[in-house]
Design an enzyme around this catalytic site. Sequence first.
Site, PDB file in Angstrom:
ATOM      1  N   TRP A   1       6.219 -98.937  28.619  1.00 41.25           N
ATOM      2  CA  TRP A   1       5.172 -99.312  29.577  1.00 41.25           C
ATOM      3  C   TRP A   1       5.392-100.766  29.969  1.00 41.25           C
ATOM      4  CZ3 TRP A   1       1.322-103.163  28.781  1.00 41.25           C
ATOM      5  CH2 TRP A   1       0.500-103.353  29.917  1.00 41.25           C
TER       6      TRP A   1
ATOM      7  N   GLU B   1       5.270 -94.451  30.626  1.00 42.95           N
ATOM      8  CA  GLU B   1       3.807 -94.437  30.806  1.00 42.95           C
ATOM      9  C   GLU B   1       3.454 -95.090  32.142  1.00 42.95           C
ATOM     10  OE1 GLU B   1       1.793 -96.797  27.817  1.00 42.95           O
ATOM     11  OE2 GLU B   1      -0.189 -96.025  28.321  1.00 42.95           O
TER      12      GLU B   1
ATOM     13  N   LYS C   1       0.625 -96.425  35.171  1.00 41.82           N
ATOM     14  CA  LYS C   1      -0.672 -97.096  35.183  1.00 41.82           C
ATOM     15  C   LYS C   1      -1.045 -97.456  36.614  1.00 41.82           C
ATOM     16  CE  LYS C   1      -3.266-100.733  32.902  1.00 41.82           C
ATOM     17  NZ  LYS C   1      -3.385-101.560  31.711  1.00 41.82           N
TER      18      LYS C   1
ATOM     19  N   ASP D   1      -1.774 -91.922  29.685  1.00 33.11           N
ATOM     20  CA  ASP D   1      -2.850 -92.643  28.997  1.00 33.11           C
ATOM     21  C   ASP D   1      -4.093 -92.367  29.839  1.00 33.11           C
ATOM     22  OD1 ASP D   1      -4.731 -94.852  28.681  1.00 33.11           O
ATOM     23  OD2 ASP D   1      -3.199 -95.893  27.523  1.00 33.11           O
TER      24      ASP D   1
ATOM     25  N   HIS E   1      -5.530 -94.754  32.506  1.00 37.18           N
ATOM     26  CA  HIS E   1      -4.641 -95.274  33.543  1.00 37.18           C
ATOM     27  C   HIS E   1      -4.739 -94.576  34.888  1.00 37.18           C
ATOM     28  CE1 HIS E   1      -1.693 -97.441  30.585  1.00 37.18           C
ATOM     29  NE2 HIS E   1      -2.960 -97.728  30.380  1.00 37.18           N
TER      30      HIS E   1
ATOM     31  N   HIS F   1      -1.531 -91.004  25.358  1.00 37.69           N
ATOM     32  CA  HIS F   1      -2.276 -92.096  24.747  1.00 37.69           C
ATOM     33  C   HIS F   1      -3.731 -91.741  24.963  1.00 37.69           C
ATOM     34  CE1 HIS F   1       0.665 -95.770  24.647  1.00 37.69           C
ATOM     35  NE2 HIS F   1       0.978 -94.825  23.791  1.00 37.69           N
TER      36      HIS F   1
ATOM     37  N   ASP G   1      -9.772 -99.697  32.426  1.00 36.28           N
ATOM     38  CA  ASP G   1      -8.910 -99.340  31.303  1.00 36.28           C
ATOM     39  C   ASP G   1      -9.264-100.213  30.090  1.00 36.28           C
ATOM     40  OD1 ASP G   1      -6.740 -98.279  29.851  1.00 36.28           O
ATOM     41  OD2 ASP G   1      -5.448 -99.912  30.489  1.00 36.28           O
TER      42      ASP G   1
ATOM     43  N   ASP H   1      -9.971 -99.568  26.980  1.00 33.26           N
ATOM     44  CA  ASP H   1      -9.481 -99.226  25.647  1.00 33.26           C
ATOM     45  C   ASP H   1     -10.552 -99.282  24.564  1.00 33.26           C
ATOM     46  OD1 ASP H   1      -6.581 -98.548  25.928  1.00 33.26           O
ATOM     47  OD2 ASP H   1      -6.566-100.507  26.915  1.00 33.26           O
TER      48      ASP H   1
ATOM     49  N   ASP I   1      -4.549 -95.002  21.681  1.00 41.61           N
ATOM     50  CA  ASP I   1      -4.305 -96.338  22.243  1.00 41.61           C
ATOM     51  C   ASP I   1      -5.622 -96.996  22.616  1.00 41.61           C
ATOM     52  OD1 ASP I   1      -3.343 -98.616  23.376  1.00 41.61           O
ATOM     53  OD2 ASP I   1      -2.548 -97.661  25.186  1.00 41.61           O
TER      54      ASP I   1
HETATM   55  C1  RNT Z   1      -1.507-100.666  28.539  1.00 37.04           C
HETATM   56  C2  RNT Z   1      -0.882 -99.429  27.987  1.00 37.04           C
HETATM   57  C3  RNT Z   1      -0.034 -99.611  26.769  1.00 37.04           C
HETATM   58  C4  RNT Z   1      -0.619-100.574  25.769  1.00 37.04           C
HETATM   59  C5  RNT Z   1       0.047-100.576  24.421  1.00 37.04           C
HETATM   60  C6  RNT Z   1      -0.316-101.762  23.602  1.00 37.04           C
HETATM   61  O1  RNT Z   1      -2.433-100.432  29.483  1.00 37.04           O
HETATM   62  O2  RNT Z   1      -1.866 -98.481  27.763  1.00 37.04           O
HETATM   63  O3  RNT Z   1       0.216 -98.372  26.201  1.00 37.04           O
HETATM   64  O4  RNT Z   1      -1.984-100.385  25.575  1.00 37.04           O
HETATM   65  O5  RNT Z   1       1.393-100.424  24.563  1.00 37.04           O
HETATM   66 ZN    ZN Z   2      -1.343 -96.722  26.681  1.00 32.05          ZN
END
Ligand code: RNT
Ligand code: ZN
Length: 417
Positions: free
Chosen positions: A183, A224, A226, A257, A260, A284, A292, A294, A324
């Site tokens: 990523w 990945e 985003k 993810d 994203h 993720h 995003d 998290d 994640d």
């Molecule tokens: C960032 C991505 C990525 C990170 C990690 C730390 O938006 O989701 O995967 O969160 O690699």
């Molecule tokens: Zn991620």
Amino acid sequence: MTIKERYESAKEIYERVGVNTDEVLETLKNVPISLHCWQGDDVSGFDNKGALSGGIQATGNYPGKARTPEELMADIDEVLALVPGKHRINLHASYAIFEEGEWVDRNKLEPKHFKKWVEFAKERGLGIDFNPTFFSHPKAAEYTLTHPDPEIRKFWIEHGQACVRISQYFAEELGTHCLMNIWIPDGLKDVPADRMGPRQRYKDSLDQILAIDYDKSKVFVCLESKVFGIGLESYTAGSAEFTMNYVMNKGITPLMDNGHYHPTEMVSDKIPSLLLFSDKIALHVTRPVRWDSDHVVLLDDETKEIAKEIVRNDALDRVLIGLDFFDASINRISAWVVGMRNMQKALMLALLSPNKALKEMQDSQDFTKLMVMQEELKLYPFGDVWNYFCEVNKVPTREDYYNEIKKYENEVLIKRG
Ligand code: RNT
Ligand code: ZN
């Protein structure tokens, strides 16, 4: 009533709709979830002292953050003792462990810098997944694999290649695959003058990373996508379209993810489409709150829906599940444990669902019964099955893990500076 007695009663109730709970327990026990090491230290890593960059953010200042490899490993042990089943750990390149006085830059990382992690994993029978770290580094201040400066781009390509070699080392040492996820944060705050150029360079950089010789049966390279990041609101090079096309073209693995995408775009709905075209896909699992962000994974609708798509498409061995998120506002061990257990609860709910019968209702257009059943199943005694699952796998049942975490906080975490 004991947990076992409650389970026996739940078992009968599920039997009536054709679900064998004993089989569910056996299946779930063997579903590994990749535990992301970066929840333990707010994505700090050990290879530099700089701030977290790349448009991601851990907010909060709860005490007890892990500051050293030893502390992080001890915390991971604490988590694994509170989560049922056997799992994997997910490392970032920035968690390299150097000898006293040693340091190499990211393009020079070697397997030996992860030897301690391999020992840790071996002793516990864990697999390791891996990520090159294209952020939190002076050379990542602007762009990485899309950089217009060939020298900086080369540095990051070499980092990617080094990480493929390290991933293969993990796989060979531990006798299980290593998922290596790429990523990059590269993007723009404001309206681009050129949307193609950075993507062209990204494509070329990825080609160079993948050109090194590696064993594709052992290392699953993932990409990945985003849609945006903080300070990268207008454009990201690694958009969903770029990523999907690249992955399909090169035969590598897509990674989604669920933070994203646009807010009403659901990863659960994307899973079956990807499964039709890729042998394996990776996730993720996270919780985006308005962006995003998290947040810790909860047992919410989307987590349940993601689990349903994995289970009812018979894809537990084709979907590589990782978490994640990074929350620094609460006890970090608790954040991990709650997220892990919730992902497992979601999978359990999906496994406890009479999926074949529900599909038949859809196919025969019996939407009335389908709605009745889907709603009533929500009130089935799932908690009794979950508690029994925890009991037989020798981890605390119900909220009892909270006391364990509090004890660890008082004895260990609070003493950290
Ligand atoms: C960032 C991505 C990525 C990170 C990690 C730390 O938006 O989701 O995967 O969160 O690699
Ligand atoms: Zn991620």
